[in-house]
Enzyme design. Structure first.
Site, PDB file in Angstrom:
ATOM      1  N   ASP A 175       2.974  -2.663   6.497  1.00 31.25           N
ATOM      2  CA  ASP A 175       4.015  -1.855   7.151  1.00 31.25           C
ATOM      3  C   ASP A 175       5.018  -2.690   7.948  1.00 31.25           C
ATOM      4  O   ASP A 175       5.678  -2.157   8.855  1.00 31.25           O
ATOM      5  CB  ASP A 175       3.420  -0.778   8.087  1.00 31.25           C
ATOM      6  CG  ASP A 175       2.548   0.241   7.376  1.00 31.25           C
ATOM      7  OD1 ASP A 175       2.322   0.096   6.163  1.00 31.25           O
ATOM      8  OD2 ASP A 175       2.081   1.181   8.047  1.00 31.25           O
ATOM      9  N   ASP A 216       3.762  -4.771   2.418  1.00 29.59           N
ATOM     10  CA  ASP A 216       3.414  -3.763   1.396  1.00 29.59           C
ATOM     11  C   ASP A 216       4.357  -2.568   1.337  1.00 29.59           C
ATOM     12  O   ASP A 216       4.439  -1.874   0.326  1.00 29.59           O
ATOM     13  CB  ASP A 216       1.958  -3.285   1.570  1.00 29.59           C
ATOM     14  CG  ASP A 216       1.772  -2.393   2.789  1.00 29.59           C
ATOM     15  OD1 ASP A 216       2.555  -2.502   3.760  1.00 29.59           O
ATOM     16  OD2 ASP A 216       0.828  -1.580   2.781  1.00 29.59           O
ATOM     17  N   CYS A 256       0.685   2.153   1.000  1.00 29.37           N
ATOM     18  CA  CYS A 256      -0.248   1.023   0.849  1.00 29.37           C
ATOM     19  C   CYS A 256      -0.931   0.822  -0.494  1.00 29.37           C
ATOM     20  O   CYS A 256      -0.781  -0.217  -1.125  1.00 29.37           O
ATOM     21  CB  CYS A 256      -1.348   1.135   1.895  1.00 29.37           C
ATOM     22  SG  CYS A 256      -0.747   0.909   3.566  1.00 29.37           S
TER      23      CYS A 256
HETATM   24 MG    MG Z   1       1.272  -0.332   4.379  1.00 24.24          MG
END
Ligand code: MG
Length: 459
Positions: A20, A254, A59
């Site tokens: 993130d 990601d 994710c």
């Molecule tokens: Mg993530």
């Protein structure tokens, strides 16, 4: 094998993936709130990508796509963007991964950190081409918390065994770095592939005191500083071992930042994690390979994490998996000769729906929040996607619509009842079971997590 490489030996490969971390979170991508001297140095001595996309804004699908060189739809993740503890689904063991291909040509492989491609035995990293695993196999908010007392404790794993339950997350990154450095020392003579998947900056943020003390951006800035410190530790070890010049480092994230009030930023883009605005999927990416990638380069062509598979296979002299369609386009000519990237089209899926398509500088949005859309943006002039020019460019719209239709035929589009012809099945475990179970008599450490108490922007 490309003659561009003209190599005498296979380089070591270190792939660092954050959780993130937003486009605007690193100083070398414009942050003025976070200090990232080691990552800035990595960019200054390597290539910084401005238009690098993860294949999903969340994710599990993002990670599975990166490791397999396929859009997450192709490998069956359309309905499984985020995998939960004990879930039956996971990355199909029939799919190949970067690690598995590199192993075929003599690489030793290790993953440290967040896996998130399935926690059932058949889906674990050791069944996907990694010799070794050390880490928490899913998100750091999927364990025990004060507001989720019934949750099983967070597992910390070594290979396929849980070695600790609900570890203190403030110390996790230090343990990840220690594991990584031990691997570098042991593997100094062999080509190796290290995949370091940080816990940071996924919330909740647990940050060691020394990183909090110097942060100008609360816990978030401390977590970013810890990621940067990890980069510095790896650099120092590569130097000490004398293998820096033989090592290709790739640093990325990601998906975009949540960009709520924790201190994260996707600037200059619109949108957040879990969205198909640029902020959800366009992430920082830096690659450095001394003597091979010219220092201080910026790549503004379209590139994606799914291109790493073909790139790394070519660099290592590894075969591509036979009879398997991938979506991966090698970046070798871009890295070594500074040529433009060969990717011209990128598909933005959110779950099973095709939400947008980019071709060249143009991006057409089709669907968002259950609404069909008629939006067209020129990302070169309007990177914040504010100025809808749909009405002005019917010829561009028509061109993008042709691309979109081709993508739908391959990967499907649920809202239009379109089933993709090229979709393969996700792995399904017959008897799924969580890795840990809650035991009310056990003195687990409970992760204290309350958004109201999270530091926002420090002064
Ligand atoms: Mg993530």
């Amino acid at each position: 094998m490309s003659d561009t490489l003209n190599r005498t030996s296979q380089p070591n490969i270190i792939l660092i993936n954050c959780d993130d971390l937003g486009y605007g979170d690193l100083a070398c991508y414009g942050s003025r709130r976070n200090d990232t001297p080691h990552l800035d140095q990595l960019a200054a001595t390597g290539m910084r990508f401005t238009d690098f996309y993860m294949a999903s804004p969340v994710c599990s699908a993002s990670r599975a796509a990166m490791l397999t060189g396929c859009y997450s739809q192709r490998i069956g993740f359309a309905d499984y963007q985020v995998l939960f503890p004990g879930q039956a689904q996971g990355l199909n063991p029939k799919e190949s991964t970067i690690a598995r291909q590199l192993k075929l040509v003599g690489y030793d492989t290790k993953i440290v950190g967040k896996w998130h491609c399935g926690d059932q035995p058949e889906f674990l990293p050791t069944n996907h081409g990694f010799d070794e695993y050390f880490g928490i196999p899913f998100s750091n908010d999927m364990g025990r918390q004060v507001n989720r007392l019934e949750s099983p404790p967070l597992p910390l794993m070594r290979n396929d065994e849980v070695i600790q339950q609900q570890p203190d997350q403030r110390g996790i990154t230090e343990r990840y770095v220690d594991e990584s450095l031990q691997f570098l020392r042991r593997e100094r003579k062999a080509p190796f592939f290290l995949y370091l998947a940080h816990m940071y900056v996924h919330v909740p943020l647990f940050v060691p005191k020394q990183f909090m003390e110097t942060s100008r951006n609360g816990a978030y800035g401390g977590a970013v500083a810890c990621i940067d410190w990890a980069m510095g530790m790896i650099e120092a070890e590569l130097n000490r071992l004398g293998i820096k010049d033989d090592t290709l480092i790739i640093f990325t994230s990601d998906n975009g930042s949540r960009a709520r009030d924790e201190g994260g930023s996707n600037a200059p883009f619109r949108g957040t994690k879990a969205q198909t605005w640029e902020g959800g999927q366009r992430v920082p990416c830096i690659m450095r390979w001394p003597g091979k990638i010219a220092a201080g380069m910026t790549c503004e062509g379209i590139a994606s994490s799914i291109d790493l598979f073909a790139t790394l296979a070519e660099i290592a002299g590894a075969p591509l998996p036979p009879d398997t369609t991938l979506d991966s386009i090698s970046l070798v000519e871009t890295l070594l000769k500074g040529k433009p990237t060969k990717r011209d089209v990128f598909a933005y899926y959110r779950g099973p729906n095709l939400e947008a398509v980019r071709k060249g500088d143009w991006k057409r949005h089709y669907f968002r929040d259950a609404q069909p859309l008629f939006e067209l943006y020129n990302l070169r002039d309007d990177v914040g996607e504010r100025n809808n020019v749909y009405e002005n460019h019917p010829e561009i719209v028509a061109e993008l619509d042709i691309e979109a239709e081709e993508i739908r035929q391959a990967f499907g589009d649920r809202r239009l009842d379109c089933t993709g012809a090229e979709v393969r099945e996700i792995g399904v475990s017959a008897h799924p079971k969580p890795l840990t179970e809650y035991d009310e008599t056990h003195p687990y450490m409970i992760a204290y997590y309350d958004l109201a108490d999270m530091p926002t922007m420090a002064g």
